[in-house]
Design a protein around this motif. Structure first.
Motif, PDB file in Angstrom:
ATOM      1  N   GLN A 238     -21.204  11.985 -47.745  1.00 34.32           N
ATOM      2  CA  GLN A 238     -21.019  11.328 -48.875  1.00 34.32           C
ATOM      3  C   GLN A 238     -21.549  12.324 -50.197  1.00 34.32           C
ATOM      4  O   GLN A 238     -21.009  11.997 -51.120  1.00 34.32           O
ATOM      5  CB  GLN A 238     -22.108   9.992 -48.686  1.00 34.32           C
ATOM      6  N   TYR A 239     -22.723  13.065 -49.840  1.00 30.87           N
ATOM      7  CA  TYR A 239     -22.896  14.054 -51.165  1.00 30.87           C
ATOM      8  C   TYR A 239     -21.572  14.993 -51.300  1.00 30.87           C
ATOM      9  O   TYR A 239     -21.439  15.239 -52.470  1.00 30.87           O
ATOM     10  CB  TYR A 239     -23.887  14.870 -50.524  1.00 30.87           C
ATOM     11  N   ASP A 240     -20.994  15.485 -50.299  1.00 32.14           N
ATOM     12  CA  ASP A 240     -19.651  16.188 -50.464  1.00 32.14           C
ATOM     13  C   ASP A 240     -18.791  15.691 -51.372  1.00 32.14           C
ATOM     14  O   ASP A 240     -17.986  16.096 -52.122  1.00 32.14           O
ATOM     15  CB  ASP A 240     -19.391  16.797 -49.103  1.00 32.14           C
ATOM     16  N   ARG A 241     -18.567  14.055 -50.806  1.00 34.42           N
ATOM     17  CA  ARG A 241     -17.557  13.420 -51.559  1.00 34.42           C
ATOM     18  C   ARG A 241     -17.883  13.270 -52.941  1.00 34.42           C
ATOM     19  O   ARG A 241     -16.959  13.550 -53.983  1.00 34.42           O
ATOM     20  CB  ARG A 241     -17.430  12.120 -50.862  1.00 34.42           C
ATOM     21  N   GLU A 242     -19.179  12.780 -53.354  1.00 31.76           N
ATOM     22  CA  GLU A 242     -19.529  12.725 -54.632  1.00 31.76           C
ATOM     23  C   GLU A 242     -19.469  14.083 -55.502  1.00 31.76           C
ATOM     24  O   GLU A 242     -19.049  14.151 -56.503  1.00 31.76           O
ATOM     25  CB  GLU A 242     -21.025  12.271 -54.630  1.00 31.76           C
ATOM     26  N   HIS A 243     -19.926  15.374 -54.845  1.00 38.03           N
ATOM     27  CA  HIS A 243     -19.867  16.336 -55.301  1.00 38.03           C
ATOM     28  C   HIS A 243     -18.331  16.967 -55.609  1.00 38.03           C
ATOM     29  O   HIS A 243     -18.017  17.229 -56.991  1.00 38.03           O
ATOM     30  CB  HIS A 243     -20.366  17.679 -54.534  1.00 38.03           C
TER      31      HIS A 243
ATOM     32  N   ARG B 226     -15.938  14.763 -56.271  1.00 34.14           N
ATOM     33  CA  ARG B 226     -15.739  13.883 -57.289  1.00 34.14           C
ATOM     34  C   ARG B 226     -16.092  14.078 -58.646  1.00 34.14           C
ATOM     35  O   ARG B 226     -15.386  14.146 -59.723  1.00 34.14           O
ATOM     36  CB  ARG B 226     -16.141  12.406 -56.969  1.00 34.14           C
ATOM     37  N   ALA B 227     -17.378  14.761 -58.782  1.00 35.73           N
ATOM     38  CA  ALA B 227     -17.826  15.296 -59.994  1.00 35.73           C
ATOM     39  C   ALA B 227     -17.108  16.417 -60.400  1.00 35.73           C
ATOM     40  O   ALA B 227     -16.845  16.622 -61.691  1.00 35.73           O
ATOM     41  CB  ALA B 227     -19.319  15.613 -59.574  1.00 35.73           C
ATOM     42  N   GLU B 228     -16.784  17.335 -59.481  1.00 38.47           N
ATOM     43  CA  GLU B 228     -15.845  18.412 -59.762  1.00 38.47           C
ATOM     44  C   GLU B 228     -14.520  18.166 -60.874  1.00 38.47           C
ATOM     45  O   GLU B 228     -13.996  18.826 -61.674  1.00 38.47           O
ATOM     46  CB  GLU B 228     -15.592  19.194 -58.791  1.00 38.47           C
ATOM     47  N   ILE B 229     -13.810  17.051 -59.778  1.00 43.79           N
ATOM     48  CA  ILE B 229     -12.687  16.624 -60.426  1.00 43.79           C
ATOM     49  C   ILE B 229     -12.717  15.940 -61.819  1.00 43.79           C
ATOM     50  O   ILE B 229     -11.966  16.342 -62.723  1.00 43.79           O
ATOM     51  CB  ILE B 229     -11.955  15.580 -59.332  1.00 43.79           C
ATOM     52  N   LEU B 230     -14.064  15.136 -61.825  1.00 43.84           N
ATOM     53  CA  LEU B 230     -14.120  14.662 -63.116  1.00 43.84           C
ATOM     54  C   LEU B 230     -14.466  15.725 -64.406  1.00 43.84           C
ATOM     55  O   LEU B 230     -14.048  15.560 -65.545  1.00 43.84           O
ATOM     56  CB  LEU B 230     -15.444  13.488 -63.232  1.00 43.84           C
TER      57      LEU B 230
END
Length: 219
Positions: free
Chosen positions: A128-133, A135-139
């Protein structure tokens, strides 16, 4: 290989746990002392900690409190071992951040079940952390793109304004009639053109993207 730290002051219990875990292909480090356990955890960052509650020098609650203060072990799954069945003691451990409790004596299945459950939960959290990380990079990349787009739009606005002023000045030159004010008017128009051309020259690669404009900027 999954690293497990075992902190247990009873030699017989500690050796049995280590033997059981090594048979399951875990990398195991064991100690009877909470202080040594914390120092080892700082250096080696275990994937899971199994710790007795009642120990000399430093009890299990103190060990847990210290590990939760360390960045490298603040989220490490922590399983308490205890001979006590008092709910108050269990609640105290949970409030400090323990993930599970095993009451002695426990079976092989109970120990392995608790370990696999905590490791599986930790893996889900990591994913989950990897996915959020990600997603944050994409944003973050999207924000940079929008900022660049905004800069281009601002440049485009200044570019069109400058060209409009130059075009107006050119048309005025055509309309100037010979007379006393001719030279003064020409000087004012030339100053206006020079100012706008200077502005256009500050825009990177503008002349290369607009070949027709390059002739103006060279003057």
């Amino acid at each position: 290989m999954t690293k497990i730290l075992v902190i247990e002051d009873e030699l017989f219990v500690r050796e049995n746990i280590v033997e059981l875990l090594e048979a399951e292909d875990f990398a195991v480090f064991s100690t009877e002392n909470g202080i040594l356990g914390i120092l080892w955890a700082q250096e080696n960052i275990p994937d899971l900690v199994i710790c007795d509650v009642m120990m000399p020098e430093m009890n299990g609650y103190e060990v847990l409190s210290e590990m939760r203060e360390l960045p490298m072990t603040s989220l490490t799954p922590f399983i308490f071992l205890t001979a006590m069945s008092d709910k108050g003691d269990i609640r105290q451990g949970m409030e400090l951040g323990a993930d599970d409790y095993l009451t002695k004596p426990f079976t092989r299945e109970e120990l392995l079940g608790a370990i696999h459950t905590r490791l599986a939960k930790q893996e889900k959290l990591r994913q989950q952390y990897d996915r959020e990380h990600q997603r944050a990079e994409i944003l973050e990349q999207r924000v940079k793109e929008l900022e660049q787009l905004q800069i281009k739009e601002e440049i485009s606005h200044e570019y069109h304004e400058a060209l409009l002023k130059i075009n107006t000045a050119v048309n005025l030159i055509k309309k100037i009639q010979p007379g006393q004010k001719r030279d003064r008017n020409l000087r004012i128009i030339q100053e206006t053109c020079a100012k706008e051309i200077s502005l256009l020259k500050q825009i990177p690669n503008l002349d290369s993207e607009n070949p027709a404009l390059s002739l103006i900027l060279q003057n």
